[in-house]
Design a protein around this motif. Structure first.
Motif, PDB file in Angstrom:
ATOM      1  N   SER A 120       0.760  -1.586   0.201  1.00 30.15           N
ATOM      2  CA  SER A 120       0.436  -0.229  -0.029  1.00 30.15           C
ATOM      3  C   SER A 120       0.753   1.082   0.458  1.00 30.15           C
ATOM      4  CB  SER A 120      -1.170   0.119   1.081  1.00 30.15           C
ATOM      5  OG  SER A 120      -0.128  -0.168   2.751  1.00 30.15           O
ATOM      6  N   GLU A 121       0.174   2.644  -0.708  1.00 30.47           N
ATOM      7  CA  GLU A 121       1.073   3.815  -0.640  1.00 30.47           C
ATOM      8  C   GLU A 121       1.978   4.227   1.285  1.00 30.47           C
ATOM      9  OE1 GLU A 121       2.487   5.119  -2.861  1.00 30.47           O
ATOM     10  OE2 GLU A 121       1.240   3.350  -3.956  1.00 30.47           O
ATOM     11  N   GLU A 122       0.355   3.988   1.802  1.00 27.49           N
ATOM     12  CA  GLU A 122       0.859   4.250   2.863  1.00 27.49           C
ATOM     13  C   GLU A 122       1.574   3.601   4.402  1.00 27.49           C
ATOM     14  OE1 GLU A 122      -2.923   4.853   2.052  1.00 27.49           O
ATOM     15  OE2 GLU A 122      -2.389   3.015   2.454  1.00 27.49           O
ATOM     16  N   GLU A 123       2.036   1.777   3.507  1.00 29.80           N
ATOM     17  CA  GLU A 123       3.290   1.156   4.096  1.00 29.80           C
ATOM     18  C   GLU A 123       4.889   1.792   2.892  1.00 29.80           C
ATOM     19  OE1 GLU A 123       4.744  -3.168   5.404  1.00 29.80           O
ATOM     20  OE2 GLU A 123       3.132  -2.995   4.407  1.00 29.80           O
ATOM     21  N   LYS A 124       4.447   2.094   2.287  1.00 30.42           N
ATOM     22  CA  LYS A 124       5.383   2.069   1.346  1.00 30.42           C
ATOM     23  C   LYS A 124       6.095   3.635   1.882  1.00 30.42           C
ATOM     24  CE  LYS A 124       4.866   1.954  -3.247  1.00 30.42           C
ATOM     25  NZ  LYS A 124       4.526   1.518  -4.301  1.00 30.42           N
ATOM     26  N   THR A 125       5.054   4.959   2.262  1.00 32.63           N
ATOM     27  CA  THR A 125       5.785   6.704   2.911  1.00 32.63           C
ATOM     28  C   THR A 125       6.552   6.248   3.731  1.00 32.63           C
ATOM     29  OG1 THR A 125       3.772   7.239   1.428  1.00 32.63           O
ATOM     30  CG2 THR A 125       4.929   8.473   3.674  1.00 32.63           C
ATOM     31  N   SER A 126       5.700   5.351   4.602  1.00 27.60           N
ATOM     32  CA  SER A 126       6.428   5.301   5.958  1.00 27.60           C
ATOM     33  C   SER A 126       8.207   3.970   5.977  1.00 27.60           C
ATOM     34  CB  SER A 126       5.996   3.957   7.462  1.00 27.60           C
ATOM     35  OG  SER A 126       5.847   2.434   7.703  1.00 27.60           O
ATOM     36  N   LEU A 127       7.804   2.959   4.890  1.00 26.23           N
ATOM     37  CA  LEU A 127       9.081   2.465   4.966  1.00 26.23           C
ATOM     38  C   LEU A 127      10.220   3.119   4.561  1.00 26.23           C
ATOM     39  CD1 LEU A 127       7.969  -0.634   3.442  1.00 26.23           C
ATOM     40  CD2 LEU A 127       8.972  -1.006   5.039  1.00 26.23           C
ATOM     41  N   ARG A 128      10.101   4.295   3.721  1.00 24.52           N
ATOM     42  CA  ARG A 128      10.566   5.197   2.754  1.00 24.52           C
ATOM     43  C   ARG A 128      12.182   6.246   3.934  1.00 24.52           C
ATOM     44  NH1 ARG A 128       7.299   5.444  -1.844  1.00 24.52           N
ATOM     45  NH2 ARG A 128       6.009   6.862  -1.170  1.00 24.52           N
ATOM     46  N   ALA A 129      10.437   6.160   4.627  1.00 25.65           N
ATOM     47  CA  ALA A 129      11.100   7.617   6.113  1.00 25.65           C
ATOM     48  C   ALA A 129      12.255   6.478   7.174  1.00 25.65           C
ATOM     49  CB  ALA A 129      10.143   8.194   6.446  1.00 25.65           C
ATOM     50  N   GLY A 130      11.428   5.540   7.299  1.00 26.50           N
ATOM     51  CA  GLY A 130      12.217   4.267   8.109  1.00 26.50           C
ATOM     52  C   GLY A 130      13.658   4.029   7.295  1.00 26.50           C
ATOM     53  N   LEU A 131      13.838   3.912   5.823  1.00 29.59           N
ATOM     54  CA  LEU A 131      15.180   3.640   5.105  1.00 29.59           C
ATOM     55  C   LEU A 131      16.125   4.405   5.536  1.00 29.59           C
ATOM     56  CD1 LEU A 131      13.572   2.150   2.094  1.00 29.59           C
ATOM     57  CD2 LEU A 131      15.471   0.774   4.045  1.00 29.59           C
ATOM     58  N   ILE A 132      15.929   5.895   5.887  1.00 30.57           N
ATOM     59  CA  ILE A 132      16.555   6.884   5.611  1.00 30.57           C
ATOM     60  C   ILE A 132      16.985   8.198   7.855  1.00 30.57           C
ATOM     61  CG2 ILE A 132      16.686   7.103   3.417  1.00 30.57           C
ATOM     62  CD1 ILE A 132      15.271   9.163   3.574  1.00 30.57           C
ATOM     63  N   THR A 133      16.457   7.385   8.168  1.00 24.81           N
ATOM     64  CA  THR A 133      16.737   8.129   9.310  1.00 24.81           C
ATOM     65  C   THR A 133      17.663   8.063   9.966  1.00 24.81           C
ATOM     66  OG1 THR A 133      15.813   5.160  11.226  1.00 24.81           O
ATOM     67  CG2 THR A 133      14.270   7.623   9.769  1.00 24.81           C
ATOM     68  N   ASN A 134      19.108   6.905   9.821  1.00 24.88           N
ATOM     69  CA  ASN A 134      19.307   7.486  10.251  1.00 24.88           C
ATOM     70  C   ASN A 134      21.029   6.189   9.692  1.00 24.88           C
ATOM     71  OD1 ASN A 134      19.166   4.387  10.948  1.00 24.88           O
ATOM     72  ND2 ASN A 134      18.788   5.187  13.023  1.00 24.88           N
ATOM     73  N   PHE A 135      21.753   6.575   9.294  1.00 19.32           N
ATOM     74  CA  PHE A 135      23.102   6.002   8.552  1.00 19.32           C
ATOM     75  C   PHE A 135      24.067   5.336   9.809  1.00 19.32           C
ATOM     76  CE2 PHE A 135      21.090   9.134   5.447  1.00 19.32           C
ATOM     77  CZ  PHE A 135      20.892   8.026   4.489  1.00 19.32           C
ATOM     78  N   ASN A 136      24.147   4.279  10.440  1.00 24.35           N
ATOM     79  CA  ASN A 136      25.026   3.908  11.080  1.00 24.35           C
ATOM     80  C   ASN A 136      24.619   2.579  11.380  1.00 24.35           C
ATOM     81  OD1 ASN A 136      22.375   3.348  12.376  1.00 24.35           O
ATOM     82  ND2 ASN A 136      22.527   4.553  14.259  1.00 24.35           N
ATOM     83  N   GLU A 137      24.369   1.722   9.779  1.00 27.29           N
ATOM     84  CA  GLU A 137      25.217   0.362   9.991  1.00 27.29           C
ATOM     85  C   GLU A 137      26.814  -0.253  10.136  1.00 27.29           C
ATOM     86  OE1 GLU A 137      24.911  -2.948  10.602  1.00 27.29           O
ATOM     87  OE2 GLU A 137      23.074  -2.887  10.483  1.00 27.29           O
ATOM     88  N   PRO A 138      26.426  -0.802  12.043  1.00 31.32           N
ATOM     89  CA  PRO A 138      27.934  -1.209  11.917  1.00 31.32           C
ATOM     90  C   PRO A 138      28.860  -1.881  11.251  1.00 31.32           C
ATOM     91  CG  PRO A 138      26.502  -2.125  14.177  1.00 31.32           C
ATOM     92  CD  PRO A 138      25.718  -1.329  12.787  1.00 31.32           C
ATOM     93  N   VAL A 139      28.070  -3.137  10.338  1.00 27.33           N
ATOM     94  CA  VAL A 139      28.222  -4.313  10.105  1.00 27.33           C
ATOM     95  C   VAL A 139      28.203  -4.340   8.148  1.00 27.33           C
ATOM     96  CG1 VAL A 139      27.936  -6.882   9.516  1.00 27.33           C
ATOM     97  CG2 VAL A 139      27.319  -5.772  11.282  1.00 27.33           C
TER      98      VAL A 139
END
Length: 975
Positions: free
Chosen positions: A83-102
């Motif tokens: 759904s468009e709603e889920e995609k909007t929330s996923l897009r936001a979640g993907l770029i909230t922080n760029f701190n992946e240690p691995v």
């Protein structure tokens, strides 16, 4: 189910899916697959892989499932789309922080964001690029690196889109961020260079990684982000800066030794700089013109002068040579033959190249290529000793010049020699002259130099055609070189026999061939394996050449073939065996039946080789090719191979067996030549046909060969074959005809036609289900001429050779059309007469005349009504087939065959196969070739006259045009 409990359930399934225990693994995978289409599943996955406290393997799997989900469900039109709603929330979640240690997970997340960007950026995701740029500017080291990594993958993905609208969007993006990308790259590069000077290895490596990533971004922006980059100062400024930076990095490589942690990334960065130039040159050759001079100066100085000593490494040398090669060969830089037609850019580029490639520069490049880069290296010489087969069949074809030094130097040499042959020919000839006479075996340098110079003469054979008298050189110098048997001289023996192979199709007198076969015979017994393999390759080139004469080769055939067979047994590598098999195939193909006395050993060895090559499908393909030529060479004697041949064909053409993917095409060809050369059917040969119905169902590009195989069976033994397989074949054909092109339809119908020709009664009976559709096609006036011609060919056979069957078919069709039998027959004859012009083959035209004439004599009013049309067709056919007999001066039917005689063959003609003989014997019984049309017309008209009486017959003849009657009388004169 709320988010928290959903998370724990998914987390448990992911944990089990990382297990090594299949009892846990399989159900977990199945469960995850079912959840793929559930709303909220991807939000749960996002939370799991963003939670750094969890197990790395579980997080890795969560990223992979998310990535696969984008491919399957992200597009709006996809089934079970998110759904468009889920995609909007996923897009936001993907770029909230760029701190992946691995690192590995960070790369996967970057790729995943790029996949979403490809579909949604910039329209549905305008904030992505600004957020990335903001994060790249940040002070936090990890965040900065991860954002830069993501920025690169997004840029790379957006640059790869090819639609005009997408390209424009990318160009808008590029012009907006180019300045920032340049300053980012510059900043990280300066940091790295300062840290290397200060021997601060940890920070230097971190800065180098950022330099590499920012340069990767710039490469994509520069190459794909501007329609006319030459008009953008920043782009051209960056490209010019690349040369400065390259120099700095190459100098820096002096300090960064092989054991330094930065060394690998440093070399990668240097190569990336050269890729920027090469890519830009490929995509924007005209915009590159201002950089030609600098590129040539840079590349030539590092590769062909002492400036590069101690700095360059192999991959960099390859890139520099490719840069020179691409500039030299570029079509955009060559003026037209007529200078007025040339573009100004081409003239400018040509002028720059001409000014650069002066006589001294070209001479130096030519000399250095041959005397430095062509020399065999210590590694290569060691490989010759330790792995002779690997050395002898090293792959140098295809695109290997882009990555490997030796093919790269050879391709550059060829291109430069081709473009500047007037300058370089004297240079190379002088090098040859300096090496006259046998070389000192104690002087390895001289031997290596001679090998290199001979290599150059072989590569440039076509260019040197007018400058070297190869026959004289062969006699006076090369033959002598081949007789030096010292083990160190193997270098030259191998190179000379290779050299002859290069010149054989360029310039080599036919009279010298026997002498060359002597040489090959000797070298096939050389103690060195590499020399023997090279000799076999030259033999293939010699035998494959246009000037090859079998009679010159025959005196050497037995000895050479036996040595080739020994070589096939001696080599152990799959690739080498394939190479030697190709040589053997080629020899068998060229000498054909003359090979028969010498193939005993090979015939015994091939089953063993087939067994050993179970894991090597490409080697099996080579064996199949050899068998094809072997069967053709053996002719009817090939029946002695059936114990081995038939199981091989069975396996290769069985679509339920995995190897068929590789073997099918060659397997079908072998099946066909086996049938064509078979003297008689055997139960085993008949049994293999069980593979055919599945092959016909596949309806692949091999259909034509399948039809040829069916025809071959019919010619070989129509009765056995049709009684066993016609029913299934008829079903396959009915299915095929529902969905096939006109061309395919003709191929199917031709098989039916062959069956009717070979066995008119059994053929008509067995293919009965197909014949009504043929009848309908004629009555309805099939539009496609070739199909109509085939319909009439089939119906002609039935009418002429199986009249009772035609009669019952006519009755069946009359009830289907709800017409009187006579009325329907009239319609068929009328259509036949009307569409006679669709038939182009003289055989079929004569067949139609014979078939329609066979309706006479007749008192049927319908036939008499159509009499005029039948006579018209007959006269047309008489014009086709009647020719003047040169001995008697009378007209005769040119299609008549009286007796079977073996044709006398010249050396280059192939002898007739068993199938050719069968076709010839069949033709002798075929009415088309055994009945005189002139005689038949005469007899049928006489019979019609006797039936109707003179008056009635006279009235019937009056329905025919007077000119036609006159021509008919002319044809029937003297009967």
């Amino acid at each position: 189910m709320d988010m928290e409990s959903a998370s724990s359930v998914v987390l448990q399934a992911l944990t089990q899916a990382t297990s090594q225990d299949t009892a846990l693994l399989k159900p977990a995978e199945e469960q995850l697959r079912q959840w793929e289409t559930q709303p909220g599943f991807y939000s749960v996955l996002l939370n799991i892989f963003n939670n750094h406290m969890l197990d790395v393997n579980v997080r890795w799997l969560a990223v992979l499932y998310f990535k696969n989900g984008i491919d399957r469900y992200w597009r709006r039109v996809a089934p079970n789309a998110l759904s468009e709603e889920e995609k909007t929330s996923l897009r936001a979640g993907l770029i909230t922080n760029f701190n992946e240690p691995v690192n590995q997970i960070a790369t996967q997340i970057a790729v995943l964001i790029a996949k979403v960007a490809r579909l949604d950026c910039p329209r549905q995701w305008p904030e992505l690029i600004p957020i990335l740029l903001e994060s790249v500017k940040g002070q936090d080291g990890l965040q900065q690196h991860r954002a830069l990594l993501t920025f690169y993958h997004v840029t790379k993905t957006l640059a790869s889109k090819r639609l005009a609208q997408d390209k424009r969007l990318f160009q808008d993006l590029a012009s907006g961020i180019y300045s920032f990308a340049c300053s980012l790259w510059s900043h990280h590069t300066d940091c790295f260079l300062q840290q290397v000077q200060a021997v601060d290895q940890t920070h230097a490596l971190s800065s180098l990684e950022r330099t590499l990533l920012s340069l990767k971004v710039l490469r994509k922006l520069t190459v794909h982000g501007f329609q006319e980059p030459q008009q953008n100062m920043e782009v051209m400024g960056f490209l010019n800066a690349v040369f400065e930076r390259l120099k700095q990095f190459l100098e820096c490589s002096r300090q960064v030794g092989p054991e330094n942690p930065c060394r690998e990334k440093l070399e990668k960065t240097i190569i990336l700089y050269t890729k920027v130039l090469l890519d830009f040159l490929e995509v924007h050759p005209c915009a590159f013109i201002p950089l030609i001079q600098r590129s040539l100066e840079f590349a030539v100085s590092y590769v062909f002068t002492p400036a590069g000593e101690g700095l360059v490494f192999e991959r960099f040398t390859v890139q520099c040579m490719n840069l020179i090669k691409t500039i030299v060969k570029n079509e955009a830089y060559k003026p037209c033959k007529n200078i007025e037609d040339s573009k100004p850019e081409s003239l400018e580029a040509h002028k720059i190249k001409t000014a650069f490639f002066t006589h001294p520069t070209l001479t130096e490049i030519g000399r250095r290529l041959v005397s430095h880069y062509f020399l065999l290296t210590e590694e290569e010489l060691a490989m010759w000793e330790e792995d002779p087969e690997g050395f002898a069949v090293e792959e140098t074809g295809g695109d290997s010049w882009k990555y490997s030094l030796r093919p790269c130097t050879e391709v550059l040499f060829l291109d430069i020699f081709h473009n500047y042959s007037q300058t370089l020919t004297p240079v190379l000839l002088e090098m040859v002259l300096n090496l006259q006479g046998p070389s000192n075996v104690e002087d390895p340098v001289q031997l290596l130099m001679k090998d290199a110079v001979y290599n150059a003469v072989g590569l440039a054979a076509y260019e040197l055609f007018d400058n070297i008298d190869f026959d004289q050189w062969f006699n006076n110098q090369l033959l002598g070189e081949l007789q030096v048997s010292h083990h160190r001289y193997k270098l030259i023996r191998r190179r000379v026999i290779w050299l002859i192979g290069q010149w054989i199709s360029v310039k080599f007198k036919s009279e010298l061939r026997p002498l060359l076969y002597e040489v090959i015979l000797n070298l096939m017994q050389d103690p060195d394996l590499v020399v023997r393999i090279e000799t076999a390759t030259t033999l293939k080139l010699t035998v494959d050449d246009f000037e090859f004469r079998t009679e010159q080769f025959l005196p050497y055939l037995e000895s050479i073939f036996s040595l080739l067979f020994q070589l096939l047994q001696q080599v152990t590598e799959c690739d080498t065996k394939m190479q030697v098999l190709h040589v053997i195939s080629c020899v068998i193909e060229r000498v054909n039946i003359q090979i028969r006395p010498y193939v005993g050993c090979l015939v015994q060895y091939l089953p063993l080789l087939w067994k050993q090559s179970e894991e090597h499908n490409m080697l099996r393909c080579a064996i199949l090719t050899t068998l094809v030529h072997l069967v053709q060479g053996l002719g009817a004697e090939s029946k002695n191979l059936y114990l081995f041949l038939l199981p091989v064909i069975q396996l290769s053409t069985d679509v339920s067996q995995p190897p068929h993917v590789y073997l099918l095409e060659d397997g079908l060809e072998l099946w066909l030549v086996t049938l064509e050369n078979s003297p008689a059917i055997t139960p085993e040969l008949l049994r293999i046909f069980q593979n055919m119905s599945a092959l016909l169902e596949m309806s692949s590009e091999n259909l034509r060969t399948c039809f040829q195989i069916v025809n071959a069976y019919i010619y070989l033994s129509a009765t056995d074959f049709l009684q066993n397989y016609a029913e299934g074949l008829c079903r396959s054909f009915c299915n095929l005809l529902k969905d096939i092109t006109n061309e395919g339809q003709v191929q199917v119908l031709k098989v039916v036609e062959v069956a009717l020709k070979v066995s008119p009664v059994l053929g008509a009976h067995m293919f009965q289900p197909l014949l009504p559709s043929v009848f309908r096609g004629i009555v309805d006036g099939e539009r496609y001429p070739v199909v109509m011609s085939t319909y009439l060919g089939i119906m002609g056979r039935v009418l002429l050779q199986n009249a009772s069957f035609f009669s019952s078919l006519l009755t069946q069709m009359a009830s289907e059309y709800n017409q009187e039998i006579g009325q329907l027959l009239g319609g068929v004859i009328e259509m036949w007469v009307d569409r006679m012009d669709n038939i182009t083959q003289p055989e079929r035209r004569k067949l139609s005349s014979l078939a329609l004439l066979s309706l006479l004599p007749s008192d049927n009013s319908v036939v008499q009504e159509k009499f005029c049309g039948i006579i018209n067709i007959c006269v047309e056919a008489l014009h086709d087939v009647m020719t003047e007999d040169s001995d008697t001066g009378t007209l005769k039917d040119c299609m008549l065959m009286s007796h079977f005689e073996e044709p006398k063959l010249t050396d280059d003609e192939e002898p007739p196969t068993e199938q050719d003989k069968r076709k010839k014997l069949l033709a002798l019984e075929d009415p088309v070739h055994s009945v005189s049309l002139q005689q038949y017309v005469y007899e049928k008209l006489k019979a019609q006259q006797a039936l109707m009486g003179d008056q009635g017959f006279g009235a019937l003849m009056e329905t025919v045009d007077t000119e036609i009657v006159r021509q008919l009388q002319e044809f029937l004169q003297g009967l």
